[in-house]
Motif scaffolding. Structure first.
Motif, PDB file in Angstrom:
ATOM      1  N   SER A  28       0.847  -1.198   0.000  1.00 50.55           N
ATOM      2  CA  SER A  28       0.000   0.000   0.000  1.00 50.55           C
ATOM      3  C   SER A  28       0.884   1.249   0.000  1.00 50.55           C
ATOM      4  O   SER A  28       2.112   1.163  -0.003  1.00 50.55           O
ATOM      5  CB  SER A  28      -0.913  -0.012   1.226  1.00 50.55           C
ATOM      6  N   SER A  29       0.234   2.388   0.064  1.00 42.43           N
ATOM      7  CA  SER A  29       0.962   3.659   0.074  1.00 42.43           C
ATOM      8  C   SER A  29       1.517   4.014   1.451  1.00 42.43           C
ATOM      9  O   SER A  29       2.248   4.993   1.585  1.00 42.43           O
ATOM     10  CB  SER A  29       0.042   4.778  -0.412  1.00 42.43           C
ATOM     11  N   LEU A  30       1.198   3.227   2.463  1.00 42.47           N
ATOM     12  CA  LEU A  30       1.658   3.524   3.822  1.00 42.47           C
ATOM     13  C   LEU A  30       3.143   3.216   3.979  1.00 42.47           C
ATOM     14  O   LEU A  30       3.656   2.246   3.422  1.00 42.47           O
ATOM     15  CB  LEU A  30       0.848   2.721   4.841  1.00 42.47           C
ATOM     16  N   ASP A  31       3.816   4.046   4.758  1.00 44.26           N
ATOM     17  CA  ASP A  31       5.239   3.882   5.036  1.00 44.26           C
ATOM     18  C   ASP A  31       5.505   2.557   5.744  1.00 44.26           C
ATOM     19  O   ASP A  31       4.865   2.250   6.758  1.00 44.26           O
ATOM     20  CB  ASP A  31       5.716   5.054   5.900  1.00 44.26           C
ATOM     21  N   GLU A 117      -8.291   9.454   2.553  1.00 47.90           N
ATOM     22  CA  GLU A 117      -9.323   8.430   2.688  1.00 47.90           C
ATOM     23  C   GLU A 117      -8.777   7.055   2.314  1.00 47.90           C
ATOM     24  O   GLU A 117      -9.023   6.064   3.011  1.00 47.90           O
ATOM     25  CB  GLU A 117     -10.547   8.776   1.835  1.00 47.90           C
ATOM     26  N   THR A 118      -8.030   6.998   1.216  1.00 51.52           N
ATOM     27  CA  THR A 118      -7.432   5.725   0.786  1.00 51.52           C
ATOM     28  C   THR A 118      -6.471   5.198   1.842  1.00 51.52           C
ATOM     29  O   THR A 118      -6.499   4.018   2.196  1.00 51.52           O
ATOM     30  CB  THR A 118      -6.708   5.893  -0.562  1.00 51.52           C
ATOM     31  N   GLU A 119      -5.623   6.070   2.362  1.00 48.92           N
ATOM     32  CA  GLU A 119      -4.663   5.658   3.388  1.00 48.92           C
ATOM     33  C   GLU A 119      -5.364   5.187   4.655  1.00 48.92           C
ATOM     34  O   GLU A 119      -4.907   4.234   5.301  1.00 48.92           O
ATOM     35  CB  GLU A 119      -3.715   6.806   3.732  1.00 48.92           C
ATOM     36  N   LEU A 120      -6.463   5.834   5.011  1.00 53.17           N
ATOM     37  CA  LEU A 120      -7.173   5.437   6.227  1.00 53.17           C
ATOM     38  C   LEU A 120      -7.792   4.050   6.069  1.00 53.17           C
ATOM     39  O   LEU A 120      -7.780   3.250   7.011  1.00 53.17           O
ATOM     40  CB  LEU A 120      -8.227   6.472   6.621  1.00 53.17           C
ATOM     41  N   VAL A 121      -8.277   3.746   4.883  1.00 54.51           N
ATOM     42  CA  VAL A 121      -8.770   2.385   4.629  1.00 54.51           C
ATOM     43  C   VAL A 121      -7.602   1.406   4.687  1.00 54.51           C
ATOM     44  O   VAL A 121      -7.704   0.338   5.309  1.00 54.51           O
ATOM     45  CB  VAL A 121      -9.508   2.298   3.272  1.00 54.51           C
ATOM     46  N   GLU A 122      -6.465   1.753   4.071  1.00 55.23           N
ATOM     47  CA  GLU A 122      -5.286   0.883   4.124  1.00 55.23           C
ATOM     48  C   GLU A 122      -4.807   0.693   5.560  1.00 55.23           C
ATOM     49  O   GLU A 122      -4.453  -0.428   5.962  1.00 55.23           O
ATOM     50  CB  GLU A 122      -4.159   1.470   3.262  1.00 55.23           C
TER      51      GLU A 122
END
Length: 155
Positions: A28-31, A117-122
């Motif tokens: 995902s886009s998360l670090d 929003e996308t990151e919060l779902v991830e």
């Protein structure tokens, strides 16, 4: 604890689906470093020794400081975690210990201030994944202390 099954070695479709979800979160886009901190903190809350061993080794192998690892349970009081990390840890702790409660508007507002929003779902999927891994390892008695960091880290 007596010897129990290795749920991860069975080829079980449901466990495979969890592993697939974990892979999706990993990409995902998360670090990745933040995810490891989050996994470590959630594993502390759940008391999953196998995951604590695993994620502490991953964190150290990828250059995380001992100070940030040792003090993660007191993140609210520490200036060396970013506001984004703190918002993510608050989200993770809240979801890990819902106990039938809703996530408050204040906690949601803090999370959405720091994550798209996308990151919060991830992020939510990451919390779901580590909670699931914790429960499987605790239920079946994972062999604590045996985890070895891959030569090339996955972070």
């Amino acid at each position: 604890m007596s010897q129990r099954i290795n749920a991860f070695a069975m080829g079980n479709k449901a466990v495979n689906a969890l592993n697939h979800m974990g892979t999706q979160v990993h990409h995902s886009s998360l670090d990745r470093s933040f995810l490891e901190l989050l996994y470590f903190r959630v594993s502390q809350i759940n008391g999953c020794a196998f995951c604590l061993d695993m994620h502490s080794k991953e964190l150290r192998a990828n250059g995380e400081t001992e100070q940030r690892i040792f003090l993660i349970s007191a993140w609210r009081e520490c200036s060396f975690y970013t506001d984004r990390e703190k918002a993510g840890l608050l989200w993770a702790e809240t979801l890990t210990s819902l106990n039938g409660k809703e996530v408050s508007d204040e906690i949601y507002a803090e999370a959405i201030k720091h994550f798209s929003e996308t990151e919060l779902v991830e992020l939510t999927m990451a919390v779901i994944a580590i909670n699931s891994y914790n429960r499987i390892n605790i239920a079946f008695g994972a062999d604590v202390g045996t985890y070895e960091v891959a030569e090339k880290s996955t972070i």
